[in-house]
Design an enzyme around this catalytic site. Structure first.
Site, PDB file in Angstrom:
ATOM      1  N   LEU A   1      -0.101  12.931   3.280  1.00 35.56           N
ATOM      2  CA  LEU A   1      -1.458  12.012   2.251  1.00 35.56           C
ATOM      3  C   LEU A   1      -1.929  11.235   3.115  1.00 35.56           C
ATOM      4  CD1 LEU A   1       1.135  10.751  -0.619  1.00 35.56           C
ATOM      5  CD2 LEU A   1      -0.806  12.615  -0.654  1.00 35.56           C
TER       6      LEU A   1
ATOM      7  N   THR B   1       0.578  -1.308   0.005  1.00 32.65           N
ATOM      8  CA  THR B   1      -0.511  -0.228   0.140  1.00 32.65           C
ATOM      9  C   THR B   1       0.769   1.383   0.287  1.00 32.65           C
ATOM     10  OG1 THR B   1      -0.383   0.043   2.231  1.00 32.65           O
ATOM     11  CG2 THR B   1      -1.710  -1.016   1.173  1.00 32.65           C
TER      12      THR B   1
ATOM     13  N   PHE C   1       2.804  -7.742   5.101  1.00 31.51           N
ATOM     14  CA  PHE C   1       1.359  -8.534   6.066  1.00 31.51           C
ATOM     15  C   PHE C   1       0.224  -8.117   6.321  1.00 31.51           C
ATOM     16  CE2 PHE C   1       1.780 -10.130  10.827  1.00 31.51           C
ATOM     17  CZ  PHE C   1       1.460 -11.109  10.861  1.00 31.51           C
TER      18      PHE C   1
ATOM     19  N   TYR D   1       3.285  15.338  16.980  1.00 27.63           N
ATOM     20  CA  TYR D   1       3.707  14.638  15.988  1.00 27.63           C
ATOM     21  C   TYR D   1       5.248  14.650  16.052  1.00 27.63           C
ATOM     22  CZ  TYR D   1       4.112  11.300  11.373  1.00 27.63           C
ATOM     23  OH  TYR D   1       4.632  10.203  10.720  1.00 27.63           O
TER      24      TYR D   1
END
Length: 396
Positions: free
Chosen positions: A272, A50, A73, A234
């Site tokens: 994103l 992904t 995975f 973050y």
């Protein structure tokens, strides 16, 4: 079965095989449209199913005609229950790669484990001999340490004090205030253990020990910095500590690769919509405002556009790889432009449940989120009976 999106909080419990296939085909067509890249020919992508990892595999294969091995995975399908989206993405990628005459094999399992590392090394040894590019793009919240057996769980918390700011529920559009309590030392250590550079080092050491790295091999891990709006939770929080560790690891790996003329880089990428970022308070609101501005400026990119630019303009540009003062590749340069960030900061002050539909791009956020799971792609008949049981050719 008829497959529809089923939501639970910040995750979708279903994935659409035909939509995922369309997602992969769209990315392949984009790469083909941009022309050839003088890149690596034998590529290992760790975290390949992904996001940036998938985009890296597609860019390597269809931009540089590379042989690729992907490690991930993912949950395979069973009758009456869909696979996780990365499974369908990888199945579609392998099918398209094989149609194009490209080598592509995949390994499904815990990339943190010694067992999956061993399986991967054996496959490289048997089929490719050596690899010249290793992409490290794992995004797992949990890691069982292969030596100690300890299960480490990452957390998203500020350090030092409680963080309070706006966030949005992207399903409903409700803008509210959120508070997150600060991390303790154990939280920080666990997050660094999961998301820092130790496992990246273990992969490179294992490949080097068995002479599976070609001369001049490059390895790249992905990171994010973000704006001052999000830094308390973050970049200056637990995840930031892990990213600091990851970035420091690039220098130690480069030192270890000097004997073969190899190099390790951290690429700082753009914000994103991902499964991980959707669960981070503040980030969905920031992204919805950022998307609005970057689309208006004509500089918006998704994963595939970002990675194509990384490979074409940075990694394989025919000369030295441009880096910042900390040795990082900055592919977040358009996001972090002063004019873009000034506009985001202004809109942030104005953002409410009432104003967001006009000043942000929540619809674009929602669409990108559903795209992750194979939904909302043009040309796909979502009302059609679809076979959920899809195999990956190299995984039997």
């Amino acid at each position: 079965m008829i497959i529809e999106p089923r939501m639970r909080g910040f995750i979708c419990l279903t994935a659409h095989p035909k939509g995922s296939e369309q997602n992969v085909k769209n990315q392949i067509e984009y790469i083909k449209s941009k022309g050839k890249i003088a890149g690596a020919k034998k590529v290992l992508v760790i975290g390949a199913s992904t996001g940036f990892g998938l985009a890296s595999r597609i860019t390597s294969a269809f931009g540089s005609d590379a042989a690729t091995i992907g490690v991930f995975f993912e949950k395979p399908p069973v009758e009456g229950k869909t696979a996780s989206p990365g499974w369908y993405n990888s199945a579609a990628f392998e099918t398209e790669a094989h149609k194009a005459g490209l080598y592509a094999k995949s390994i499904n399992g815990d990339a943190f484990s010694n067992e999956i590392k061993r399986q991967t090394l054996d496959l490289i040894k048997a089929d490719l001999g050596q690899v010249d590019l290793i992409i490290y793009s794992l995004a797992s919240p949990v890691r069982q340490h292969p030596v100690t057996g300890v299960l480490h769980r990452s957390v998203l918390k500020p350090i030092g004090q409680t963080f309070t700011n706006k966030t949005v529920d992207f399903h409903t559009g409700n803008v509210t205030e959120v508070s997150i309590a600060p991390a303790n030392e154990e939280d920080i250590e666990n997050t660094v253990a999961v998301m820092g550079g130790e496992d990246w080092t273990m992969w490179i050491d294992a490949l080097k020990a068995e002479n599976l790295l070609a001369d001049g091999a490059t390895t790249v891990a992905y990171s994010y910095i973000g704006p001052s709006l999000t830094e308390a939770v973050y970049r200056k929080g637990t995840i930031g500590r892990a990213k600091d560790n990851l970035e420091a690891t690039a220098f130690s790996i480069t030192d270890s690769l000097k004997s073969i003329g190899g190099k390790a880089y951290v690429s700082v990428n753009k914000a994103l919509v991902t499964q991980a970022s959707s669960a981070i308070p503040v980030i969905p609101l920031y992204i919805s405002l950022l998307y609005k501005i970057m689309k208006e400026e004509g500089i918006h990119e998704g994963c595939i556009e970002q990675i194509q630019r990384l490979f074409q303009d940075r990694l394989y540009n025919g000369s030295e790889v441009p880096v910042d003062e900390k040795g990082r590749i900055r592919i977040d340069d358009w996001e972090m432009r002063e004019d873009v960030q000034a506009k985001v900061a202004k809109l942030w002050l104005e953002a409410t449940t009432e104003t967001l539909p006009a000043i942000g791009d929540l619809a674009g956020y929602r669409n990108d989120f559903l795209n992750l799971f194979g939904f909302e792609f043009a040309g796909v008949d979502y009302k059609a009976d679809t076979n959920e049981v899809v195999e990956i050719e190299s995984i039997k």
